[in-house]
Design a protein around this motif. Sequence first.
Motif, PDB file in Angstrom:
ATOM      1  N   HIS A 167      68.745  69.662  15.255  1.00 22.99           N
ATOM      2  CA  HIS A 167      70.124  70.150  15.130  1.00 22.99           C
ATOM      3  C   HIS A 167      70.635  70.730  16.446  1.00 22.99           C
ATOM      4  O   HIS A 167      69.960  71.547  17.068  1.00 22.99           O
ATOM      5  CB  HIS A 167      70.223  71.250  14.067  1.00 22.99           C
ATOM      6  CG  HIS A 167      69.927  70.778  12.688  1.00 22.99           C
ATOM      7  ND1 HIS A 167      69.755  71.639  11.626  1.00 22.99           N
ATOM      8  CD2 HIS A 167      69.786  69.538  12.168  1.00 22.99           C
ATOM      9  CE1 HIS A 167      69.515  70.948  10.524  1.00 22.99           C
ATOM     10  NE2 HIS A 167      69.512  69.668  10.836  1.00 22.99           N
ATOM     11  N   ILE A 168      71.844  70.308  16.827  1.00 24.30           N
ATOM     12  CA  ILE A 168      72.597  70.986  17.882  1.00 24.30           C
ATOM     13  C   ILE A 168      73.894  71.423  17.224  1.00 24.30           C
ATOM     14  O   ILE A 168      74.698  70.583  16.799  1.00 24.30           O
ATOM     15  CB  ILE A 168      72.885  70.062  19.085  1.00 24.30           C
ATOM     16  CG1 ILE A 168      71.578  69.624  19.757  1.00 24.30           C
ATOM     17  CG2 ILE A 168      73.806  70.771  20.087  1.00 24.30           C
ATOM     18  CD1 ILE A 168      71.760  68.645  20.908  1.00 24.30           C
ATOM     19  N   VAL A 169      74.072  72.726  17.082  1.00 25.50           N
ATOM     20  CA  VAL A 169      75.259  73.270  16.406  1.00 25.50           C
ATOM     21  C   VAL A 169      76.118  73.983  17.442  1.00 25.50           C
ATOM     22  O   VAL A 169      75.698  74.969  18.036  1.00 25.50           O
ATOM     23  CB  VAL A 169      74.861  74.230  15.268  1.00 25.50           C
ATOM     24  CG1 VAL A 169      76.101  74.792  14.583  1.00 25.50           C
ATOM     25  CG2 VAL A 169      73.974  73.507  14.250  1.00 25.50           C
ATOM     26  N   GLN A 170      77.298  73.445  17.666  1.00 29.39           N
ATOM     27  CA  GLN A 170      78.212  73.978  18.669  1.00 29.39           C
ATOM     28  C   GLN A 170      79.105  75.057  18.059  1.00 29.39           C
ATOM     29  O   GLN A 170      79.683  74.856  16.988  1.00 29.39           O
ATOM     30  CB  GLN A 170      79.084  72.835  19.211  1.00 29.39           C
ATOM     31  CG  GLN A 170      80.147  73.282  20.197  1.00 29.39           C
ATOM     32  CD  GLN A 170      81.124  72.164  20.515  1.00 29.39           C
ATOM     33  OE1 GLN A 170      80.787  70.986  20.465  1.00 29.39           O
ATOM     34  NE2 GLN A 170      82.347  72.531  20.836  1.00 29.39           N
ATOM     35  N   GLU A 171      79.209  76.186  18.730  1.00 30.78           N
ATOM     36  CA  GLU A 171      80.169  77.212  18.317  1.00 30.78           C
ATOM     37  C   GLU A 171      81.573  76.656  18.574  1.00 30.78           C
ATOM     38  O   GLU A 171      81.827  76.044  19.602  1.00 30.78           O
ATOM     39  CB  GLU A 171      79.965  78.497  19.120  1.00 30.78           C
ATOM     40  CG  GLU A 171      78.665  79.215  18.827  1.00 30.78           C
ATOM     41  CD  GLU A 171      78.573  79.764  17.408  1.00 30.78           C
ATOM     42  OE1 GLU A 171      79.623  80.054  16.806  1.00 30.78           O
ATOM     43  OE2 GLU A 171      77.441  79.883  16.906  1.00 30.78           O
ATOM     44  N   GLY A 172      82.488  76.885  17.640  1.00 33.23           N
ATOM     45  CA  GLY A 172      83.853  76.392  17.831  1.00 33.23           C
ATOM     46  C   GLY A 172      83.899  74.873  17.807  1.00 33.23           C
ATOM     47  O   GLY A 172      83.217  74.239  17.003  1.00 33.23           O
ATOM     48  N   GLY A 173      84.668  74.307  18.732  1.00 30.77           N
ATOM     49  CA  GLY A 173      84.809  72.857  18.777  1.00 30.77           C
ATOM     50  C   GLY A 173      85.730  72.362  17.681  1.00 30.77           C
ATOM     51  O   GLY A 173      86.401  73.144  17.012  1.00 30.77           O
ATOM     52  N   GLU A 174      85.744  71.050  17.479  1.00 30.12           N
ATOM     53  CA  GLU A 174      86.609  70.425  16.484  1.00 30.12           C
ATOM     54  C   GLU A 174      86.005  69.095  16.051  1.00 30.12           C
ATOM     55  O   GLU A 174      84.989  68.668  16.599  1.00 30.12           O
ATOM     56  CB  GLU A 174      88.041  70.246  17.024  1.00 30.12           C
ATOM     57  CG  GLU A 174      88.212  69.193  18.116  1.00 30.12           C
ATOM     58  CD  GLU A 174      87.462  69.491  19.393  1.00 30.12           C
ATOM     59  OE1 GLU A 174      86.534  68.719  19.709  1.00 30.12           O
ATOM     60  OE2 GLU A 174      87.787  70.460  20.078  1.00 30.12           O
ATOM     61  N   HIS A 175      86.634  68.471  15.057  1.00 32.31           N
ATOM     62  CA  HIS A 175      86.077  67.243  14.503  1.00 32.31           C
ATOM     63  C   HIS A 175      85.929  66.153  15.560  1.00 32.31           C
ATOM     64  O   HIS A 175      84.946  65.417  15.555  1.00 32.31           O
ATOM     65  CB  HIS A 175      86.951  66.741  13.348  1.00 32.31           C
ATOM     66  CG  HIS A 175      86.364  65.548  12.659  1.00 32.31           C
ATOM     67  ND1 HIS A 175      85.188  65.615  11.930  1.00 32.31           N
ATOM     68  CD2 HIS A 175      86.762  64.244  12.605  1.00 32.31           C
ATOM     69  CE1 HIS A 175      84.896  64.413  11.455  1.00 32.31           C
ATOM     70  NE2 HIS A 175      85.834  63.576  11.852  1.00 32.31           N
ATOM     71  N   ALA A 176      86.886  66.051  16.462  1.00 30.09           N
ATOM     72  CA  ALA A 176      86.838  65.003  17.485  1.00 30.09           C
ATOM     73  C   ALA A 176      85.704  65.202  18.489  1.00 30.09           C
ATOM     74  O   ALA A 176      85.356  64.278  19.214  1.00 30.09           O
ATOM     75  CB  ALA A 176      88.173  64.938  18.232  1.00 30.09           C
ATOM     76  N   LEU A 177      85.106  66.405  18.499  1.00 26.36           N
ATOM     77  CA  LEU A 177      84.008  66.732  19.411  1.00 26.36           C
ATOM     78  C   LEU A 177      84.398  66.396  20.862  1.00 26.36           C
ATOM     79  O   LEU A 177      83.784  65.557  21.518  1.00 26.36           O
ATOM     80  CB  LEU A 177      82.721  65.993  19.003  1.00 26.36           C
ATOM     81  CG  LEU A 177      81.408  66.618  19.456  1.00 26.36           C
ATOM     82  CD1 LEU A 177      81.171  67.973  18.803  1.00 26.36           C
ATOM     83  CD2 LEU A 177      80.231  65.709  19.170  1.00 26.36           C
ATOM     84  N   SER A 178      85.438  67.074  21.337  1.00 26.81           N
ATOM     85  CA  SER A 178      85.960  66.795  22.684  1.00 26.81           C
ATOM     86  C   SER A 178      84.939  67.123  23.771  1.00 26.81           C
ATOM     87  O   SER A 178      85.075  66.665  24.903  1.00 26.81           O
ATOM     88  CB  SER A 178      87.259  67.569  22.919  1.00 26.81           C
ATOM     89  OG  SER A 178      87.047  68.959  22.763  1.00 26.81           O
ATOM     90  N   SER A 179      83.905  67.903  23.427  1.00 22.82           N
ATOM     91  CA  SER A 179      82.856  68.237  24.397  1.00 22.82           C
ATOM     92  C   SER A 179      81.742  67.186  24.413  1.00 22.82           C
ATOM     93  O   SER A 179      80.683  67.415  25.011  1.00 22.82           O
ATOM     94  CB  SER A 179      82.259  69.598  24.048  1.00 22.82           C
ATOM     95  OG  SER A 179      81.746  69.574  22.719  1.00 22.82           O
ATOM     96  N   PHE A 180      81.956  66.051  23.802  1.00 21.45           N
ATOM     97  CA  PHE A 180      80.907  65.037  23.639  1.00 21.45           C
ATOM     98  C   PHE A 180      80.210  64.673  24.946  1.00 21.45           C
ATOM     99  O   PHE A 180      78.985  64.528  24.977  1.00 21.45           O
ATOM    100  CB  PHE A 180      81.495  63.774  23.000  1.00 21.45           C
ATOM    101  CG  PHE A 180      80.522  62.628  22.930  1.00 21.45           C
ATOM    102  CD1 PHE A 180      79.427  62.675  22.078  1.00 21.45           C
ATOM    103  CD2 PHE A 180      80.683  61.496  23.727  1.00 21.45           C
ATOM    104  CE1 PHE A 180      78.517  61.632  22.015  1.00 21.45           C
ATOM    105  CE2 PHE A 180      79.777  60.448  23.672  1.00 21.45           C
ATOM    106  CZ  PHE A 180      78.694  60.515  22.812  1.00 21.45           C
ATOM    107  N   ALA A 181      80.966  64.531  26.029  1.00 17.18           N
ATOM    108  CA  ALA A 181      80.366  64.091  27.296  1.00 17.18           C
ATOM    109  C   ALA A 181      79.215  65.000  27.728  1.00 17.18           C
ATOM    110  O   ALA A 181      78.239  64.538  28.322  1.00 17.18           O
ATOM    111  CB  ALA A 181      81.431  64.024  28.387  1.00 17.18           C
ATOM    112  N   ALA A 182      79.320  66.302  27.387  1.00 15.44           N
ATOM    113  CA  ALA A 182      78.265  67.244  27.774  1.00 15.44           C
ATOM    114  C   ALA A 182      76.950  66.961  27.047  1.00 15.44           C
ATOM    115  O   ALA A 182      75.881  67.369  27.520  1.00 15.44           O
ATOM    116  CB  ALA A 182      78.722  68.677  27.484  1.00 15.44           C
ATOM    117  N   TYR A 183      77.032  66.291  25.906  1.00 17.86           N
ATOM    118  CA  TYR A 183      75.827  66.011  25.118  1.00 17.86           C
ATOM    119  C   TYR A 183      75.196  64.650  25.448  1.00 17.86           C
ATOM    120  O   TYR A 183      74.101  64.359  24.978  1.00 17.86           O
ATOM    121  CB  TYR A 183      76.155  66.050  23.624  1.00 17.86           C
ATOM    122  CG  TYR A 183      76.615  67.412  23.155  1.00 17.86           C
ATOM    123  CD1 TYR A 183      75.734  68.492  23.119  1.00 17.86           C
ATOM    124  CD2 TYR A 183      77.928  67.628  22.762  1.00 17.86           C
ATOM    125  CE1 TYR A 183      76.146  69.749  22.701  1.00 17.86           C
ATOM    126  CE2 TYR A 183      78.355  68.883  22.341  1.00 17.86           C
ATOM    127  CZ  TYR A 183      77.466  69.936  22.317  1.00 17.86           C
ATOM    128  OH  TYR A 183      77.881  71.178  21.912  1.00 17.86           O
TER     129      TYR A 183
END
Length: 194
Positions: A167-183
Amino acid sequence: MRTTHLLYLHGFRSSPASVKARQMAAHVAQQHPAVSFWCPQLPPSPRAAMQAVAQGIAGWPRASMAVLGSSLGGFYASWVAQRMGCPSVLLNPAVDPARSLERYIGEHGTWQNPGERIYFLPEYIGELQALDTRGLPAAAPELLIVAKGDELLDWHEMVRRYPGARHIVQEGGEHALSSFAAYIPEIARFLRLA
């Protein structure tokens, strides 16, 4: 075993032109050019979508393939992983789309091309139920990436659905997972991209 073939499955009303699909395709092309990457345009019918995917990957090596899916694509990715016995990465996956998509029966525009129309028919609910793999043990390693701020799906439900996943659980964020590139680097390591 390194992953030589990677399948990306987009979400409801999405397409291979989605930001995450394009980011993943670009990463694979630049960093892992030996990997075959496929992100098909999925039809609205779940049955037709999985028939098309099954045909498209029929010749792939099961021992070195993996699947990555976002939202409804995450639900589909679990079905593919179960069928093929391959690792999967699930991005804010739909846990019970037969329930969550019931209110979307009807006509819709797509996210990347709002002028394009899709029709989500009542019979697709039964098709989703037929693809549900809940209750089955994972066939291969799973990586779950969820955002607590997902405005469409309950992150608690996602975590409960995949108890054996990493599991990687991100604080905040949104359904679109705009931080995807970091993962992406973590996903590449998890899948051992060739």
